[in-house]
Design an enzyme around this catalytic site. Structure first.
Site, short mmCIF file in Angstrom:
data_model
loop_
_atom_site.label_atom_id
_atom_site.label_comp_id
_atom_site.label_asym_id
_atom_site.label_seq_id
_atom_site.Cartn_x
_atom_site.Cartn_y
_atom_site.Cartn_z
N ASP A 1 0.83 -1.20 0.00
CA ASP A 1 0.00 0.00 0.00
C ASP A 1 0.87 1.26 0.00
O ASP A 1 1.87 1.33 0.72
CB ASP A 1 -0.83 -0.04 1.30
CG ASP A 1 -1.80 1.10 1.43
OD1 ASP A 1 -2.90 1.00 0.87
OD2 ASP A 1 -1.46 2.09 2.11
N GLU B 1 0.86 -0.45 -5.20
CA GLU B 1 0.26 0.74 -5.80
C GLU B 1 1.33 1.44 -6.62
O GLU B 1 2.52 1.16 -6.48
CB GLU B 1 -0.27 1.67 -4.69
CG GLU B 1 -1.63 1.26 -4.19
CD GLU B 1 -2.29 2.37 -3.37
OE1 GLU B 1 -1.77 2.66 -2.29
OE2 GLU B 1 -3.30 2.92 -3.81
C1 GLC Z 1 -4.00 3.21 -0.22
C2 GLC Z 1 -5.26 2.39 -0.07
C3 GLC Z 1 -6.34 3.29 0.47
C4 GLC Z 1 -5.90 3.80 1.83
C5 GLC Z 1 -4.56 4.51 1.74
C6 GLC Z 1 -3.96 4.73 3.09
O1 GLC Z 1 -4.13 4.18 -1.19
O2 GLC Z 1 -5.61 1.79 -1.28
O3 GLC Z 1 -7.56 2.62 0.57
O4 GLC Z 1 -6.86 4.69 2.34
O5 GLC Z 1 -3.62 3.75 1.01
O6 GLC Z 1 -3.54 3.53 3.66
#
Ligand code: GLC
Length: 572
Positions: free
Chosen positions: A222, A291
């Site tokens: 993440d 991501e």
């Molecule tokens: C990422 C996740 C999201 C979350 C953020 C903070 O972007 O996909 O859902 O709120 O990280 O952890």
């Protein structure tokens, strides 16, 4: 005897795929948002037992690997993305026993499991943070603490700089106990870990080790771009973005200091070494997906270089960003080529059409074009990442301000929440036309069920002759073919409205995908494009629900009828 044993082990390996070093490169990944799949205890929130019960359904879809959004202990301020203990399961979702049962069920079905892991921050209820606030060693330096810049006219402490949270407002929060500000790039309850402390990196590497030893097949990492902040802690420059609706929104600044710092790649590499060590000692192939950064060239660096493999594949969001806006064949072509042209040679491409942070595909592009998008994404070379509900074309659900749960929506306030809230794409899964769409036997749900559940549900689509679900199943089946796994890829713009591509492997069943971007029906002849020497007869493998040609029909590739915004997948 020896031969029998060998054959048995080959069979086991092919059933479970354990020995296939390439399993992750062409797999179909299915994201489960645990709160919303299936509730078995009537509290209106999905749970691990519900996921276990749903494994036969996922198997029937033909997906290969489940990506589980966070299930760790959490106060749920960001619905699990605020982890209070990386080593335990939140009681809302179940127990360790439930997790073990889920993992065993997944493995027995020949599927795999990736955990969502959040290395950038923890919950403010994590023991490390509680001790850090108290200044206890070694935890004092686990988080990013900075002194105040003074006291303003109202008597409030002045934050160290102008940095903003991704969920709006200052990224700094004052703590009296420590007489300092801590950094939180997401909610106030998600303090950022400080990787300048080598102990933090070591702690996180242990988290990876622990879950690998539990038997999971890898991780989705993440928010990697946020892991490191520039050490000068200078103000970020304004973005002057005319589309940014408020000065306290993240889009108001250019993120030169909080994102994409050089050290991000080193830390991700340190995570990768744990995976590689595990692989070397067990022979099991584990995978890291992550991501992306937002900037294509920086995202590509996540793959690593000639000497260092880092992430097996960072998410390709270009289909979300660009296919949604594509109004003609060239727009779709650009969305596809963007990634493939930039990707380093020999790496794994991938396609993401939706997730828990983005509005639902069917709402962005319309129900017809949504399944045409699926035909494209499923048949392209590389990995495919699906978000649960896409298989039945679930749509965004309207959520009132009073019902809003998502911190990003709540922080945006009643006037802006609809632009920022991620609740609409997180509503309960629609299984059937019974109460609450079969999601729960309880008397309420954490977010409302979409009113369209009477038509849009798994049971109805299983019963229908043609449905998004049936298309999805065929597409997942096509991905298991040799031509889609390893075949050549030839992408062509047929005319302004129609795009097509082939996947060909000599001696195998080959595929042709034809997609219509126009809002009217189209008939195309692709012979000149693909088969100039020998026109061929092909068979419809799957097609849009309202396509004039359907599964099993024979067609000449000189006359392919396409529904408005529709597509067909042909075999030849
Ligand atoms: C990422 C996740 C999201 C979350 C953020 C903070 O972007 O996909 O859902 O709120 O990280 O952890």
């Amino acid at each position: 005897m020896f031969l029998k044993l060998f054959l048995a082990s080959v069979l086991a390996a092919s059933v479970f795929g354990q020995d296939d070093p390439n399993w992750y490169k062409t797999a179909t990944y299915y994201q489960v948002y645990p709160r919303s799949l299936k509730d078995t205890n009537g509290d209106g929130i999905g749970d691990l037992k519900g996921i276990t019960q749903s494994i036969p359904f996922m198997k029937s879809l033909g997906v290969d690997c489940i990506w589980l959004s966070p299930i760790y202990k959490s106060p749920m301020k960001d619905f699990g993305y605020d982890i209070a203990d990386f080593y335990s399961i939140d009681p809302i979702f179940g127990t360790w026993e439930d997790f073990e049962e889920l993992l065993a069920t997944i493995k027995a079905a020949g599927l795999r499991l990736l955990m969502d892991l959040i290395p950038n921050h923890t919950s403010n209820e994590h023991e490390w943070f509680i001790k850090s606030v108290q200044g206890q060693q070694p935890y004092a330096d686990y988080y990013v603490w900075k002194p105040s810049k003074g006291i303003d006219a109202n008597g409030s402490q002045i934050p160290p700089n102008n940095w903003l949270s991704a969920f709006a407002g200052s990224a700094w929060e004052w703590r009296e106990e420590r007489q300092m500000f801590y950094l939180h790039q997401f909610t106030v309850e998600q303090p950022d870990l400080d990787y300048r402390s080598p102990l933090v990196l070591a702690e996180m590497q242990n988290v990876f080790r622990f879950w690998l030893q539990k038997g999971v097949d890898g991780f989705r990492i993440d928010a990697p771009a946020h892991i490191w902040e520039h050490e000068d802690f200078l103000d970020e420059p304004p973005s002057n973005d005319p589309n940014c609706p408020a000065p306290d929104q993240f889009c108001a600044l250019n993120h030169t200091y909080v994102k994409d710092q050089e050290q991000v790649y080193d830390i991700l590499y340190a995570f990768r070494t744990v995976v590689d060590e595990f692989e070397a000692s067990t022979g099991e192939i584990k995978v890291l997906m992550s991501e992306a950064s937002g900037e294509l060239d920086l995202t590509m660096r996540y793959y690593g270089n000639e000497t260092h493999n880092i992430i097996h594949f960072p998410f390709n969001f270009y289909l979300i960003w660009e296919i949604s806006n594509a109004t003609d064949a060239r727009g779709v072509e650009a969305a596809i080529r963007h990634w493939l042209d930039a990707m380093p040679v020999g790496r794994t491409a991938n396609y993401v059409l939706g997730n828990h942070d983005n509005g639902r595909l069917a709402s962005r592009v319309g129900a017809d074009f949504a399944m045409t998008n699926q035909m494209i994404a499923f048949l392209l070379p590389g990995a495919m990442i699906s978000y649960m509900g896409e298989e039945i074309n679930m749509e965004n659900t309207f959520i009132t301000w009073a019902q809003t749960q998502d911190p990003q929506g709540c922080n945006a306030g009643p006037d802006l929440y609809q632009r920022f809230s991620r609740d609409p794409q997180r509503t309960p899964f629609q299984w059937d036309d019974s109460n609450f769409a079969g999601f729960t036997n309880g008397s309420n749900t954490w977010l409302p069920v979409n009113e369209n559940y009477l038509q849009v549900n798994v049971a109805a689509q299983q019963a229908a002759l043609y449905s998004p679900l049936k298309i999805y199943q065929r597409l997942a089946e096509a991905r298991k073919s040799a031509a889609v796994k390893n075949g050549s890829f030839d992408l062509r713009v047929v005319n302004d409205d129609v795009i097509a591509f082939t996947r060909v492997l000599t001696g195998e069943i080959n595929f042709l995908v034809v997609a219509n971007t126009a809002y009217e029906a189209r008939t195309v002849n692709v012979d000149a494009t693909f088969f100039p020497l020998l026109p061929i007869k092909a068979t419809v493998f799957t097609a849009s629900v309202d396509s004039p040609i359907q599964q099993g029909d024979s067609v000449f590739t000189s006359v392919i009828d396409l529904a408005p915004r529709g597509g067909v997948v042909l075999t030849f």
